[in-house]
Design an enzyme around this catalytic site. Structure first.
Site, PDB file in Angstrom:
ATOM      1  N   GLY A  76       6.750  52.441  24.226  1.00  0.00           N
ATOM      2  CA  GLY A  76       5.848  53.577  24.333  1.00  0.00           C
ATOM      3  C   GLY A  76       4.551  53.178  25.029  1.00  0.00           C
ATOM      4  N   CYS A  77       3.465  53.811  24.659  1.00  0.00           N
ATOM      5  CA  CYS A  77       2.166  53.553  25.275  1.00  0.00           C
ATOM      6  C   CYS A  77       1.764  52.089  25.098  1.00  0.00           C
ATOM      7  CB  CYS A  77       1.115  54.461  24.640  1.00  0.00           C
ATOM      8  SG  CYS A  77      -0.567  54.111  25.168  1.00  0.00           S
ATOM      9  N   PHE A  78       1.481  51.399  26.192  1.00  0.00           N
ATOM     10  CA  PHE A  78       1.160  49.974  26.072  1.00  0.00           C
ATOM     11  C   PHE A  78      -0.201  49.721  25.448  1.00  0.00           C
ATOM     12  CE2 PHE A  78       0.430  49.815  31.034  1.00  0.00           C
ATOM     13  CZ  PHE A  78      -0.624  50.703  30.936  1.00  0.00           C
ATOM     14  N   TRP A  79      -1.054  50.719  25.367  1.00  0.00           N
ATOM     15  CA  TRP A  79      -2.324  50.525  24.668  1.00  0.00           C
ATOM     16  C   TRP A  79      -2.083  50.181  23.195  1.00  0.00           C
ATOM     17  CZ3 TRP A  79      -4.649  55.823  26.493  1.00  0.00           C
ATOM     18  CH2 TRP A  79      -4.899  55.792  27.881  1.00  0.00           C
TER      19      TRP A  79
END
Length: 223
Positions: free
Chosen positions: A55-58
Site C-alpha cells: 500500500g502507501c509507502f509512507w
C-alpha cells in the site's frame, strides 16, 4: 489526499500469532536448501535487503523503521515498465510500478522471517490492487524476492497462512523477482517524521504505527 483502511488490531494480532507459530516449521524445511539457515537467520541474503509493497509507502516506511536491526528504509517504485518514473506517473496506475520499500537490515539482529511477519502485520494482504480506499496496481501487495531462499520462505508462509485461515479471504500477495528499484523523490523519504502534523499522518499513519508497535513490543528501537 490518500485514504487508507485500517485493519482492526485484534485481527492483526491474531494473524501475527498464527504467523509466528509457522516459523520454526518453515525453517526446519528450509534447511534442506543449498543456502544454510540457522537460528532464524537466512545466510547470504543478497545485500541484506527485503523489498515489500504494502500500500502507501509512507505507512510502510515508518513501520519498518521502528524495528531493531533495520538500518534503513528507502521508499521507491518497482515492478513496472516505465524508466525513472515520477510519483505523479505512478499514481496513474499505468506505469506497472508499485509503491515499495527497500528495507536494509542486519541479519544478526533481525531475520527475514521476522521482516515477513512485519510485512503481513503492516497491511491487509487479501485486498487485490488496493489498500482500502487507495485503489490501483500501485498499491498492490507484493514481495520482491532477492534470492531463492526469500522466495521459498514467502511462498511457504503464504501457503501456511491460507491453510490456517488467518484471514476470511485468501492472500493475494504477489511473489515476484526483484528488479530495478527507483528511489522516490526526496519529499517521500522519512515522510511521517517530516510531515507529522498533516492530517494523513495524524489520522492514518499514526494509528497504524501505534498498533504495529504494540504487536512488535520487545523488538523496537525505542521502547
Amino acid at each position: 489526499m490518500k485514504l487508507q483502511y485500517i485493519i482492526p488490531y485484534s485481527s492483526r494480532l491474531t494473524f501475527f500469532l498464527l504467523f509466528t507459530l509457522s516459523i520454526s516449521c518453515a525453517q526446519t524445511k528450509s534447511k534442506d536448501s543449498t543456502t544454510a539457515m540457522d537460528d532464524h537467520k537466512v545466510v547470504n541474503l543478497a545485500t541484506d535487503t527485503a523489498t515489500f509493497a504494502a500500500g502507501c509507502f509512507w505507512c510502510v516506511e515508518e513501520q519498518f523503521k521502528q524495528l531493531n536491526g533495520v538500518t534503513a528504509v528507502i521508499s521507491g517504485y518497482t515492478g513496472g515498465h516505465v524508466r525513472n518514473p515520477t510519483y505523479r506517473q505512478v499514481t496513474t496506475g499505468r506505469t506497472g510500478h508499485a509503491e515499495a520499500c527497500n528495507i536494509i537490515y542486519n541479519p544478526a539482529e533481525i531475520s527475514y522471517d521476522e521482516l515477513l511477519a512485519a510485512f503481513f502485520v503492516a497491511h491487509d494482504p487479501t485486498q487485490l490492487n488496493r489498500q482500502g480506499a487507495d485503489v490501483g496496481t500501485q498499491y498492490r501487495s507484493a514481495i520482491f524476492y532477492h534470492n531463492a531462499d526469500q522466495k521459498k520462505l514467502a511462498d511457504y508462509y503464504i501457503k501456511q497462512l491460507n491453510e490456517e485461515g488467518a484471514y476470511d479471504n485468501s492472500i493475494v500477495t504477489a511473489v515476484t523477482p526483484y528488479s530495478k528499484f527507483y528511489v522516490a523523490e526526496d519529499y517521500h523519504q522519512n515522510y511521517y517524521v517530516n510531515n507529522m502534523n498533516e492530517a494523513y499522518c495524524q489520522r492514518v499513519i499514526k494509528p497504524k504505527l501505534e498498533k504495529f508497535r504494540k504487536v512488535f513490543k520487545g523488538k523496537l528501537k525505542q521502547e
